[in-house]
Design a protein around this motif. Structure first.
Motif, PDB file in Angstrom:
ATOM      1  N   SER A 128     -22.700 -22.120  -2.539  1.00 36.99           N
ATOM      2  CA  SER A 128     -22.848 -23.574  -2.411  1.00 36.99           C
ATOM      3  C   SER A 128     -22.451 -24.337  -3.666  1.00 36.99           C
ATOM      4  N   LEU A 181     -26.559 -20.308   4.451  1.00 30.55           N
ATOM      5  CA  LEU A 181     -26.168 -21.337   3.490  1.00 30.55           C
ATOM      6  C   LEU A 181     -26.810 -21.030   2.153  1.00 30.55           C
ATOM      7  N   LEU A 196     -18.131 -24.497   3.478  1.00 32.71           N
ATOM      8  CA  LEU A 196     -19.119 -23.469   3.758  1.00 32.71           C
ATOM      9  C   LEU A 196     -18.886 -22.863   5.139  1.00 32.71           C
ATOM     10  N   TYR A 224     -15.875 -22.386  -1.448  1.00 29.99           N
ATOM     11  CA  TYR A 224     -17.294 -22.365  -1.125  1.00 29.99           C
ATOM     12  C   TYR A 224     -17.696 -21.237  -0.187  1.00 29.99           C
TER      13      TYR A 224
END
Length: 229
Positions: free
Chosen positions: A105, A18, A130, A173
């Motif tokens: 992100s 992430l 994501l 994303y």
């Protein structure tokens, strides 16, 4: 079959990293050339305020890579990459297990593009969530063109690099780089433009990060060998 990397495969998990929040506006064009990433290093947080698996760090764009995603350096420059005529400097991106996923992100819009060299047909997918989740915003189809019409740099079998890009509506994303492991290399990954590396349609592109490494195209060779069987 020709491979980007010979014999041993570098192991990685399928989980995508992430991203931390980024201060770059979505409208900016950002180009990742991977210079500075170590040979066969997991890219990890090289562009996300951290380091690759060898401790190298690049510009913090808030862009994180899953641990399957590796960098590889051209054998002519002292690395293990079986490629030539790369679009920028000596390093490219590739993967040896699963698929390669990146997360951004902060999100980006307008378009996505890159250069690639491949021995197989494959597709790359752009998502509005994501970790390659959410709605599919764009699909970029790749052909098996890596060995075609090569000239110039005499060493390296993956020697033809083609640009591909797509425009899309909405905010993306994450990217899922699909295809066959050790058979596709990527370079100059471009966010915010359908033109690989940025172009005339991008009046104020962000500078390419210093010290990044080219996509570790699975063209990597083991030891000092430059050409895989």
């Amino acid at each position: 079959m020709k491979f980007l990397k010979k014999s041993q495969l570098v192991k990685g998990t399928a989980a995508a990293m992430l991203l931390a929040a980024s201060g770059f506006a979505q409208a900016n064009v950002i180009v990742l050339d991977f210079e500075g990433v170590g040979d066969q290093a997991n890219i990890n947080d090289f562009y996300n305020g951290g380091t690759d698996s060898m401790g190298n760090s690049g510009t913090d764009y808030g862009i994180g890579f899953g641990s399957n995603t590796l960098g590889i350096i051209d054998a002519d420059a002292g690395g293990t990459g079986n490629f030539a005529n790369e679009p920028s400097a000596d390093t490219v991106m590739f993967f040896l297990t699963g698929t390669a996923v990146l997360n951004y992100s902060a999100g980006f819009d307008t378009g996505f593009s890159f250069f690639y060299s491949s021995s197989t047909v494959a597709s790359v997918f752009v998502y509005d969530g994501l970790d390659a989740t959410g709605n599919l915003l764009a699909t970029l189809d790749l052909s098996a063109q890596g060995f075609d019409n090569c000239s110039g740099d005499p060493n390296g079998q993956f020697c033809n690099w083609s640009p591909v890009g797509a425009s899309f509506a909405g905010t993306a994303y994450s990217i899922d780089f699909g295809g066959t492991v050790n058979q596709i290399g990527y370079d100059d990954i471009t966010f915010g433009s359908a033109t690989a590396g940025g172009g005339d349609d991008d009046p104020t592109p962000a500078p390419a990060p210093a010290g990044l490494a080219l996509l570790g195209l699975g063209l990597a060779l083991i030891g000092r060998k430059r050409v895989v069987a």
